[in-house]
Design a protein around this motif. Structure first.
Motif, PDB file in Angstrom:
ATOM      1  N   VAL A 151      37.556  -7.026  59.115  1.00  0.00           N
ATOM      2  CA  VAL A 151      38.297  -8.284  59.237  1.00  0.00           C
ATOM      3  C   VAL A 151      37.327  -9.462  59.272  1.00  0.00           C
ATOM      4  O   VAL A 151      37.545 -10.483  58.616  1.00  0.00           O
ATOM      5  CB  VAL A 151      39.214  -8.258  60.488  1.00  0.00           C
ATOM      6  CG1 VAL A 151      39.820  -9.628  60.736  1.00  0.00           C
ATOM      7  CG2 VAL A 151      40.293  -7.208  60.338  1.00  0.00           C
ATOM      8  N   LEU A 152      36.243  -9.332  60.022  1.00  0.00           N
ATOM      9  CA  LEU A 152      35.249 -10.409  60.104  1.00  0.00           C
ATOM     10  C   LEU A 152      34.580 -10.656  58.748  1.00  0.00           C
ATOM     11  O   LEU A 152      34.351 -11.803  58.356  1.00  0.00           O
ATOM     12  CB  LEU A 152      34.198 -10.096  61.169  1.00  0.00           C
ATOM     13  CG  LEU A 152      34.679 -10.181  62.615  1.00  0.00           C
ATOM     14  CD1 LEU A 152      33.571  -9.742  63.571  1.00  0.00           C
ATOM     15  CD2 LEU A 152      35.133 -11.584  62.935  1.00  0.00           C
ATOM     16  N   ILE A 153      34.286  -9.591  58.012  1.00  0.00           N
ATOM     17  CA  ILE A 153      33.702  -9.749  56.673  1.00  0.00           C
ATOM     18  C   ILE A 153      34.697 -10.460  55.747  1.00  0.00           C
ATOM     19  O   ILE A 153      34.330 -11.345  54.982  1.00  0.00           O
ATOM     20  CB  ILE A 153      33.275  -8.372  56.098  1.00  0.00           C
ATOM     21  CG1 ILE A 153      32.086  -7.833  56.884  1.00  0.00           C
ATOM     22  CG2 ILE A 153      32.931  -8.477  54.620  1.00  0.00           C
ATOM     23  CD1 ILE A 153      31.684  -6.417  56.516  1.00  0.00           C
ATOM     24  N   GLY A 154      35.958 -10.102  55.830  1.00  0.00           N
ATOM     25  CA  GLY A 154      36.997 -10.759  55.024  1.00  0.00           C
ATOM     26  C   GLY A 154      37.115 -12.238  55.344  1.00  0.00           C
ATOM     27  O   GLY A 154      37.245 -13.082  54.450  1.00  0.00           O
ATOM     28  N   LEU A 155      37.090 -12.567  56.660  1.00  0.00           N
ATOM     29  CA  LEU A 155      37.149 -13.978  57.070  1.00  0.00           C
ATOM     30  C   LEU A 155      35.914 -14.746  56.592  1.00  0.00           C
ATOM     31  O   LEU A 155      36.012 -15.902  56.169  1.00  0.00           O
ATOM     32  CB  LEU A 155      37.298 -14.084  58.582  1.00  0.00           C
ATOM     33  CG  LEU A 155      38.659 -13.669  59.152  1.00  0.00           C
ATOM     34  CD1 LEU A 155      38.612 -13.684  60.676  1.00  0.00           C
ATOM     35  CD2 LEU A 155      39.744 -14.595  58.642  1.00  0.00           C
ATOM     36  N   TRP A 156      34.750 -14.093  56.652  1.00  0.00           N
ATOM     37  CA  TRP A 156      33.516 -14.728  56.184  1.00  0.00           C
ATOM     38  C   TRP A 156      33.611 -15.016  54.684  1.00  0.00           C
ATOM     39  O   TRP A 156      33.261 -16.106  54.223  1.00  0.00           O
ATOM     40  CB  TRP A 156      32.318 -13.830  56.490  1.00  0.00           C
ATOM     41  CG  TRP A 156      31.042 -14.356  55.885  1.00  0.00           C
ATOM     42  CD1 TRP A 156      30.356 -13.851  54.831  1.00  0.00           C
ATOM     43  CD2 TRP A 156      30.324 -15.518  56.298  1.00  0.00           C
ATOM     44  NE1 TRP A 156      29.263 -14.615  54.562  1.00  0.00           N
ATOM     45  CE2 TRP A 156      29.215 -15.661  55.461  1.00  0.00           C
ATOM     46  CE3 TRP A 156      30.517 -16.452  57.312  1.00  0.00           C
ATOM     47  CZ2 TRP A 156      28.314 -16.691  55.581  1.00  0.00           C
ATOM     48  CZ3 TRP A 156      29.598 -17.479  57.434  1.00  0.00           C
ATOM     49  CH2 TRP A 156      28.506 -17.597  56.571  1.00  0.00           C
ATOM     50  N   ILE A 157      34.106 -14.098  53.890  1.00  0.00           N
ATOM     51  CA  ILE A 157      34.248 -14.284  52.435  1.00  0.00           C
ATOM     52  C   ILE A 157      35.223 -15.431  52.150  1.00  0.00           C
ATOM     53  O   ILE A 157      34.962 -16.276  51.291  1.00  0.00           O
ATOM     54  CB  ILE A 157      34.706 -12.972  51.757  1.00  0.00           C
ATOM     55  CG1 ILE A 157      33.576 -11.945  51.825  1.00  0.00           C
ATOM     56  CG2 ILE A 157      35.141 -13.207  50.322  1.00  0.00           C
ATOM     57  CD1 ILE A 157      33.952 -10.563  51.344  1.00  0.00           C
ATOM     58  N   CYS A 158      36.320 -15.482  52.877  1.00  0.00           N
ATOM     59  CA  CYS A 158      37.292 -16.582  52.702  1.00  0.00           C
ATOM     60  C   CYS A 158      36.662 -17.927  53.037  1.00  0.00           C
ATOM     61  O   CYS A 158      36.861 -18.917  52.318  1.00  0.00           O
ATOM     62  CB  CYS A 158      38.530 -16.348  53.564  1.00  0.00           C
ATOM     63  SG  CYS A 158      39.566 -15.020  52.969  1.00  0.00           S
TER      64      CYS A 158
END
Length: 159
Positions: free
Chosen positions: A5-12
């Motif tokens: 989830v944190l990686i996804g938020l970082w990419i966004c």
């Protein structure tokens, strides 16, 4: 799971930041906006319908000029016109070519710059102020009567 989830938020966040700076970087400066507005603002580019002009030689049709043009006109002037400008353009092109050529090889060597200037001058002559500012070519070709007959024969043979 939290790591995903944190990686996804970082990419966004990176994607939105990149988009923000890309859009902000392409905003023209105030000096550029004034030049664009004076050149492009208020001008309409309008396509004519495809039309044809018969080329007559020795009393018979030798071929056709098939054309589609684009003209530039001021938006305010266009709104005031009561007759479609295409009528004037078609008329001027027709006057330029109908009965003007006794040899079809002359048609194939037409200097469109001369035709363009003559058509613009002929159209603007009908109005108290210049209406057409430029005339561009979308399509301008000569088709001989022989080519048309061959196309018709091929089409008739296929049915």
């Amino acid at each position: 799971m939290i790591r995903t989830v944190l990686i996804g938020l970082w990419i966004c966040a990176v994607a939105l930041g990149s988009l923000f700076f890309a859009v902000r970087g392409h905003v023209p400066s105030s000096g550029d906006r004034g030049q664009q507005a004076s050149y492009l603002g208020g001008m309409d580019y309008v396509k004519t319908d495809v039309f044809s002009v018969p080329i007559m030689t020795d009393g018979s049709v030798a071929g056709y000029i098939v054309a589609q043009l684009v003209y530039t006109i001021d938006s305010k002037t266009k709104a005031r016109l009561t007759v479609p400008l295409e009528y004037f353009i078609n008329d001027e092109i027709f006057r330029q070519f109908y009965g003007s050529y006794s040899d079809t090889r002359q048609v194939e060597k037409v200097n469109f710059e001369t035709v363009r200037k003559s058509v613009i001058d002929g159209i603007n002559r009908h109005f108290p102020e210049p209406v057409v500012h430029d005339l561009l070519v979308e399509q301008f070709s000569y088709i001989s009567a022989r080519e048309i007959r061959e196309m018709n024969l091929k089409a008739a043979g296929r049915t």
